[in-house]
Motif scaffolding. Structure first.
Motif, mmCIF file in Angstrom:
data_model
loop_
_atom_site.group_PDB
_atom_site.id
_atom_site.type_symbol
_atom_site.label_atom_id
_atom_site.label_comp_id
_atom_site.label_asym_id
_atom_site.label_seq_id
_atom_site.Cartn_x
_atom_site.Cartn_y
_atom_site.Cartn_z
ATOM 1 N N MET A 1 0.826 -1.208 0.000
ATOM 2 C CA MET A 1 0.000 0.000 0.000
ATOM 3 C C MET A 1 0.863 1.262 0.000
ATOM 4 S SD MET A 1 -3.172 -0.658 -0.225
ATOM 5 C CE MET A 1 -4.431 -1.896 0.075
ATOM 6 N N LYS A 2 2.067 1.170 0.538
ATOM 7 C CA LYS A 2 2.944 2.334 0.590
ATOM 8 C C LYS A 2 3.738 2.535 -0.692
ATOM 9 C CE LYS A 2 4.986 1.289 4.473
ATOM 10 N NZ LYS A 2 5.791 1.356 5.705
ATOM 11 N N LYS A 3 4.146 1.432 -1.339
ATOM 12 C CA LYS A 3 4.941 1.601 -2.553
ATOM 13 C C LYS A 3 4.799 0.465 -3.551
ATOM 14 C CE LYS A 3 8.656 0.669 0.673
ATOM 15 N NZ LYS A 3 9.881 1.246 1.230
ATOM 16 N N GLY A 4 4.382 -0.709 -3.090
ATOM 17 C CA GLY A 4 4.331 -1.857 -3.989
ATOM 18 C C GLY A 4 3.355 -1.712 -5.141
ATOM 19 N N ILE A 5 2.261 -0.967 -4.942
ATOM 20 C CA ILE A 5 1.252 -0.855 -6.001
ATOM 21 C C ILE A 5 1.493 0.359 -6.894
ATOM 22 C CG2 ILE A 5 -0.486 -2.011 -4.597
ATOM 23 C CD1 ILE A 5 -1.753 0.703 -4.039
ATOM 24 N N LYS A 6 2.545 1.121 -6.596
ATOM 25 C CA LYS A 6 2.828 2.306 -7.413
ATOM 26 C C LYS A 6 3.117 1.876 -8.855
ATOM 27 C CE LYS A 6 5.228 5.571 -5.545
ATOM 28 N NZ LYS A 6 6.357 6.340 -4.977
ATOM 29 N N GLY A 7 2.432 2.493 -9.793
ATOM 30 C CA GLY A 7 2.656 2.201 -11.203
ATOM 31 C C GLY A 7 1.892 1.007 -11.728
ATOM 32 N N LYS A 8 1.139 0.326 -10.874
ATOM 33 C CA LYS A 8 0.373 -0.843 -11.309
ATOM 34 C C LYS A 8 -0.997 -0.422 -11.822
ATOM 35 C CE LYS A 8 2.475 -4.222 -8.136
ATOM 36 N NZ LYS A 8 3.119 -5.019 -9.182
ATOM 37 N N GLU B 1 -3.983 -5.164 -11.942
ATOM 38 C CA GLU B 1 -2.833 -5.711 -11.216
ATOM 39 C C GLU B 1 -2.969 -5.489 -9.718
ATOM 40 O OE1 GLU B 1 0.711 -5.210 -14.570
ATOM 41 O OE2 GLU B 1 0.181 -3.513 -13.273
ATOM 42 N N VAL B 2 -3.475 -4.332 -9.323
ATOM 43 C CA VAL B 2 -3.703 -4.064 -7.897
ATOM 44 C C VAL B 2 -4.750 -5.022 -7.350
ATOM 45 C CG1 VAL B 2 -4.591 -2.371 -6.235
ATOM 46 C CG2 VAL B 2 -3.006 -1.645 -8.048
ATOM 47 N N ASP B 3 -5.819 -5.215 -8.117
ATOM 48 C CA ASP B 3 -6.892 -6.105 -7.686
ATOM 49 C C ASP B 3 -6.372 -7.529 -7.510
ATOM 50 O OD1 ASP B 3 -9.845 -6.326 -7.209
ATOM 51 O OD2 ASP B 3 -9.687 -7.781 -8.827
ATOM 52 N N LEU B 4 -5.523 -7.974 -8.432
ATOM 53 C CA LEU B 4 -4.946 -9.313 -8.342
ATOM 54 C C LEU B 4 -4.055 -9.436 -7.110
ATOM 55 C CD1 LEU B 4 -4.483 -12.108 -9.585
ATOM 56 C CD2 LEU B 4 -2.626 -11.119 -10.929
ATOM 57 N N LEU B 5 -3.257 -8.410 -6.855
ATOM 58 C CA LEU B 5 -2.375 -8.422 -5.687
ATOM 59 C C LEU B 5 -3.177 -8.512 -4.395
ATOM 60 C CD1 LEU B 5 0.577 -8.047 -4.624
ATOM 61 C CD2 LEU B 5 0.053 -5.609 -4.488
ATOM 62 N N LEU B 6 -4.228 -7.723 -4.301
ATOM 63 C CA LEU B 6 -5.056 -7.747 -3.091
ATOM 64 C C LEU B 6 -5.757 -9.094 -2.941
ATOM 65 C CD1 LEU B 6 -6.658 -4.177 -3.137
ATOM 66 C CD2 LEU B 6 -4.569 -4.941 -2.011
ATOM 67 N N ASP B 7 -6.213 -9.658 -4.051
ATOM 68 C CA ASP B 7 -6.873 -10.958 -3.996
ATOM 69 C C ASP B 7 -5.930 -12.037 -3.477
ATOM 70 O OD1 ASP B 7 -9.376 -10.169 -4.804
ATOM 71 O OD2 ASP B 7 -9.030 -10.546 -6.933
ATOM 72 N N LYS B 8 -4.667 -11.968 -3.890
ATOM 73 C CA LYS B 8 -3.688 -12.943 -3.402
ATOM 74 C C LYS B 8 -3.524 -12.819 -1.895
ATOM 75 C CE LYS B 8 -0.891 -13.460 -7.596
ATOM 76 N NZ LYS B 8 0.455 -13.253 -8.192
ATOM 77 N N MET C 1 -5.682 5.817 -1.861
ATOM 78 C CA MET C 1 -6.771 5.609 -0.907
ATOM 79 C C MET C 1 -7.857 4.731 -1.510
ATOM 80 S SD MET C 1 -5.767 6.953 1.816
ATOM 81 C CE MET C 1 -7.281 6.781 2.759
ATOM 82 N N ASP C 2 -7.981 4.765 -2.839
ATOM 83 C CA ASP C 2 -8.939 3.875 -3.495
ATOM 84 C C ASP C 2 -8.563 2.417 -3.238
ATOM 85 O OD1 ASP C 2 -10.443 5.957 -4.458
ATOM 86 O OD2 ASP C 2 -9.449 6.008 -6.418
ATOM 87 N N ARG D 1 -9.473 1.457 0.317
ATOM 88 C CA ARG D 1 -10.907 1.164 0.477
ATOM 89 C C ARG D 1 -11.281 -0.135 -0.228
ATOM 90 N NH1 ARG D 1 -10.809 6.873 -0.011
ATOM 91 N NH2 ARG D 1 -11.621 7.888 1.883
ATOM 92 N N GLN D 2 -10.634 -0.393 -1.351
ATOM 93 C CA GLN D 2 -10.879 -1.652 -2.060
ATOM 94 C C GLN D 2 -10.481 -2.836 -1.178
ATOM 95 O OE1 GLN D 2 -8.783 -1.867 -5.770
ATOM 96 N NE2 GLN D 2 -9.690 -3.802 -6.377
ATOM 97 N N MET D 3 -9.385 -2.671 -0.459
ATOM 98 C CA MET D 3 -8.926 -3.721 0.447
ATOM 99 C C MET D 3 -9.946 -3.962 1.557
ATOM 100 S SD MET D 3 -6.670 -5.899 1.239
ATOM 101 C CE MET D 3 -6.383 -6.918 2.679
ATOM 102 N N ILE D 4 -10.487 -2.907 2.104
ATOM 103 C CA ILE D 4 -11.489 -3.043 3.163
ATOM 104 C C ILE D 4 -12.728 -3.775 2.623
ATOM 105 C CG2 ILE D 4 -12.928 -1.815 4.824
ATOM 106 C CD1 ILE D 4 -9.859 -1.665 5.258
ATOM 107 N N SER D 5 -13.138 -3.451 1.419
ATOM 108 C CA SER D 5 -14.300 -4.113 0.816
ATOM 109 C C SER D 5 -14.052 -5.606 0.656
ATOM 110 C CB SER D 5 -14.624 -3.485 -0.541
ATOM 111 O OG SER D 5 -14.972 -2.122 -0.403
#
Length: 824
Positions: free
Chosen positions: A456-463, A467-474, A508-509, A512-516
């Motif tokens: 959340m701090k840097k890993g999703i930058k540029g994704k 790709e973010v959705d896949l990372l969170l799902d994992k 922040m999106d 919130r996606q992670m919380i959902s």
């Protein structure tokens, strides 16, 4: 005219034959028997089948049906015994009998000898069938009248039984125990064995003899299960096949190659099915399939699966998807639940997971390979790209643990899909194994939270969003395995609070996606407090804006007045105890003394806030904030001032030097006395200001990397920097991963919370049910709490006793079968 055409004509003319008086049976039989012999010797072309039919018809009509029937049977018996059988014996190769006596012949010799017998029997059988079909046409009326009225088998059926008895089952000369039938079975089995060994055989010839056995029955009622093929040959074939595949399996296992075993076993099953279609009979297909499965596969599969160098472990480690697919197929043949395969896969997952856990433990406890780095609170122009890596070794170990587990999960998901046909039972077993080793690692909840934190701090930058959705799902997939979700919630809130307060989230999106996603996975209760944290941040933005408008409306003329951005946190929703020291120590003494100008702003805001929210109490958390200062450095080239972004504690320390004459110093003891900042926090902040090479705003005497109580501190007027804005990061207070003491404190707090939740669940259940037996209460409470953690039954019993003592519950019933009643 063929006999078939004639048969159709005589049926239509039979009604026109008149009664011409008495018949001479012997004379008529002599003519009929002579004609039957001509038929059997293949000289029937000169016969008048119509005349023969009329003679037989008259004999039946004149009540001579029984005599005619018996004479025909006697004729066929003599013909088979004295004509057919001797021909077969004459054609019988002596080498075939020698084999039965133990002689050794080559495969070619055995095949040639066997084919002679098979050909002889095939010819005799086909001739007998042809002749009996022609005979049946002549004696059709006898079959329809005499045989039907007297419940006798037809001439054709009776002659088939005679072929069985007088050709196949008569002992060979000088061999009372060996019949043509038994010799036939041995020959067919030998031919099948040669076929299995890869030799070429005459499959059509073998099939013809198998067809003969299918056309013969044990009894004259010709029931399907009484076929000679089923009653006599098939048992011998299956017994020989059992012995063959038992031996074949042992030889394959001895080779120690699981892949070759699977290939040969699958090919053997296919070959046997093809053999039944082309060489034997489809009646045998399901039975020989069972033999292959039982003797070749079922008997040897456990050993094949467990082979160390080529078995399932090797296949899994080396992604041998085709081999795994074959071994799955073989397992499904002999065990619908695939227990042996499932055990092997589960065992390997736990082993690999244990290796991942061990590696993470070693990495987290290994001596650091680099000097301690400064923890950056925000992006800094002076920081090189390398700073985007995890800030320390322990955090790196945490991220690698999650990455390794996800990689292992992806590997087995691929195997499940490609090799195991998404088998539900295997999937359940895999899930259990992942859950076992993940929950067997005491830091799994903390490491997973750190994984989310870093991303959340840097890993999703540029994704991209996908790709973010896949990372969170994992990550959510791993959360699904964790049983102590309350522990994960505590760590996640701790890390989230820092991201929110330090404004370090990339999106922040995504937050919130992670919380959902967590809400969908573990329910609303799990995310209520986390959602409250977001609400506090949103409300704080509005509150800060309102406060600034309020200050402007007062017409404050102080141009030097500091601006305040404030975050008001609901104490019960934020993990304040995990984010740093409390605002008060054990003696209830204020920990931090703010500078006078800052204190005035504090009081101003408190008045503004409490006027709006009477009855509330504000507690300032000095360890959490940041400040922007403007500092003057006389030795700086060009513009002498620089903007410093520092922690709140650093701001308090630096502002002490405003009134200090040039060249004067403050001792550590003086700074501590005037600020009342806790020692550990003060040392960290002074390290950042006086030790970190790029941000030495202060000079420490004596110079060393550690801050001690007798150190002296001067304002560094010679400080230089090419950047206008300078970020002073706070030296990390140890590792982001908790040390042993912190871990014990976290576990203690979690256990306390669990005790409260257990009590609440007991009271809630009893209030609804009024009265429950002990075991029912235990079961219902565990079911309620399993979504958050696995309740300890011993603790649960203690809480029941505590509630009884406090008169929330009372015991009812006897001691052997305890029950409880809710007391309102």
């Amino acid at each position: 005219m063929s006999h078939q055409t004639f048969a159709n004509q005589i049926c239509s003319k039979s009604q026109t034959i008149l009664n011409s008086g008495e018949v001479d049976f012997e004379q008529d039989w002599k003519s009929l028997s002579s004609s039957l012999r001509e038929i059997h010797t293949k000289n029937a072309s000169s016969l008048s089948f119509e005349e023969l039919y009329r003679k037989a018809y008259k004999l039946v009509l004149k009540k001579k049906g029984e005599s005619l029937y018996n004479k025909v049977k006697e004729f066929e018996e003599n013909w088979l015994a004295h004509e057919v059988r001797p021909r077969i014996l004459d054609d019988l190769p002596s080498s075939l009998l020698a084999v039965q006596d133990g002689a050794q012949l080559s495969a070619n010799e055995r095949r040639d000898a066997g084919e002679k017998l098979l050909q002889s029997l095939k010819s005799a059988w086909e001739d007998h069938n042809l002749c009996m079909n022609m005979t049946t046409d002549v004696l059709m009326y006898m079959d329809r009248v005499y045989c039907a009225d007297n419940r006798k088998p037809s001439v054709f059926v009776a002659s088939m039984g005679q072929f069985r008895d007088y050709v196949l089952r008569t002992p060979l000369p000088d061999r009372d125990t060996l019949t043509i039938a038994s010799l036939l079975y041995k020959v067919i089995l030998d031919q099948i064995q040669m076929d299995r060994d890869g030799d070429i055989i005459n499959t059509a010839l073998v099939r013809s003899c198998a067809y003969m056995l299918e056309g013969l029955y044990e009894t004259e009622d010709e029931q399907e299960l009484n076929k000679l093929y089923i009653t006599s040959f098939e048992p011998e074939f299956l017994a020989a096949s059992q012995e063959y595949y038992r031996s074949h399996g042992e030889s394959l296992v001895a080779k120690g190659d699981a892949s070759i075993f699977c290939q040969r076993a699958r090919q053997a099953a296919l070959n046997e099915q093809d053999r039944c279609r082309s060489t034997l009979s489809t009646l045998t297909a399901p039975k020989i399939k069972s033999v292959v499965e039982d003797e070749l596969v079922k008997r040897n599969l456990p050993e094949i699966i467990s082979l160390e160098s080529t078995g399932v472990k090797y296949m899994l480690d080396n992604d041998r998807l085709l081999d795994l697919e074959m071994i799955y197929e073989l397992s499904s043949w002999v065990d619908p639940r695939k227990e042996e395969l499932k055990k092997a896969v589960q065992k390997r997952i736990v082993e690999q997971g244990g290796d991942i856990n061990s590696t993470a433990k070693e990495a987290s406890t290994a001596p650091p390979t680099k000097p301690e780095k400064v923890e950056r609170e925000k992006g800094d122009e002076s920081t090189k790209p390398a700073a985007e890596k995890p800030v320390n070794q322990q955090t790196g170990a945490a991220i690698k643990w999650v990455d390794d587990v996800l990689e292992l999960k992806g590997k087995y998901d691929h195997i499940l899909d490609k090799s195991f046909q998404s088998d539900q039972g295997l999937q359940t077993g895999m899930t259990r194994s992942f859950s076992d080793f993940i929950n067997g690692f005491e830091r799994s909840s903390e490491y997973l939270s750190l994984f989310f934190d870093e991303n959340m701090k840097k890993g999703i930058k540029g994704k991209t969003e996908a790709e973010v959705d896949l990372l969170l799902d994992k990550g959510i997939t791993l959360l699904r395995y964790i049983s102590d979700k309350d522990m994960f919630e505590r760590y996640y809130k701790k890390h989230l609070s820092r991201r929110l307060l330090m404004k370090r989230s990339v999106s922040m999106d995504a937050e919130r996606q992670m919380i959902s996603k967590m809400k969908l996975e573990v329910g609303n209760t799990f995310t209520q407090r986390i959602e409250s944290m977001f609400r506090d941040m949103s409300i704080s933005e509005d509150l800060t804006s309102s406060y600034k408008k309020h200050i402007r409306s007062l017409g404050d003329a102080d141009s030097q007045r500091a601006e305040l951005d404030v975050n008001v946190l609901t104490a019960t929703m934020w993990p304040l105890d995990a984010m740093g020291p409390s605002h008060r120590d054990e003696g209830a003494k204020p920990i931090c003394v703010f500078p006078a100008e800052i204190d005035r702003i504090k009081q101003s805001f408190e008045k503004f806030y409490l006027d709006k929210h009477s009855g509330r109490r504000l507690t300032w958390q000095g360890n959490m904030g940041t400040a922007d200062l403007r500092a003057y450095f006389s030795e700086m080239k060009g513009k002498k001032t620089r903007e410093l972004n520092v922690s709140t504690y650093c701001m308090i320390v630096l502002m002490l030097f405003n009134d200090l004459p040039s060249g004067q110093f403050l001792s550590y003891e003086e700074i501590q006395a005037r600020t009342n900042i806790p020692d550990n926090e003060l040392m960290r902040n002074l390290q950042s200001l006086a030790v970190a090479p790029k941000t030495r705003i202060l000079v420490k005497e004596p110079m060393s990397k550690d801050v001690k109580r007798d150190d002296k501190f001067y304002f560094n007027e010679k400080f230089t920097s090419q950047f206008q804005r300078i970020k002073v990061g706070v030296v990390a207070s140890g590792n982001k991963v908790e040390d042993r003491d912190e871990r014990q404190e976290t576990e203690k707090r979690v256990e306390l919370e669990r005790g409260q939740m257990i009590e609440a669940a007991i009271v809630r259940t009893m209030k609804q049910r009024k009265e429950l037996k002990h075991q029912q209460l235990i079961t219902e409470v565990i079911q309620q709490l399993n979504a958050r953690f696995s309740p300890d039954v011993v603790l649960l019993k203690k809480k029941i006793e505590s509630l009884i003592e406090r008169e929330y519950l009372e015991r009812v019933g006897d001691i052997d079968r305890p029950a409880y009643r809710y007391m309102a």
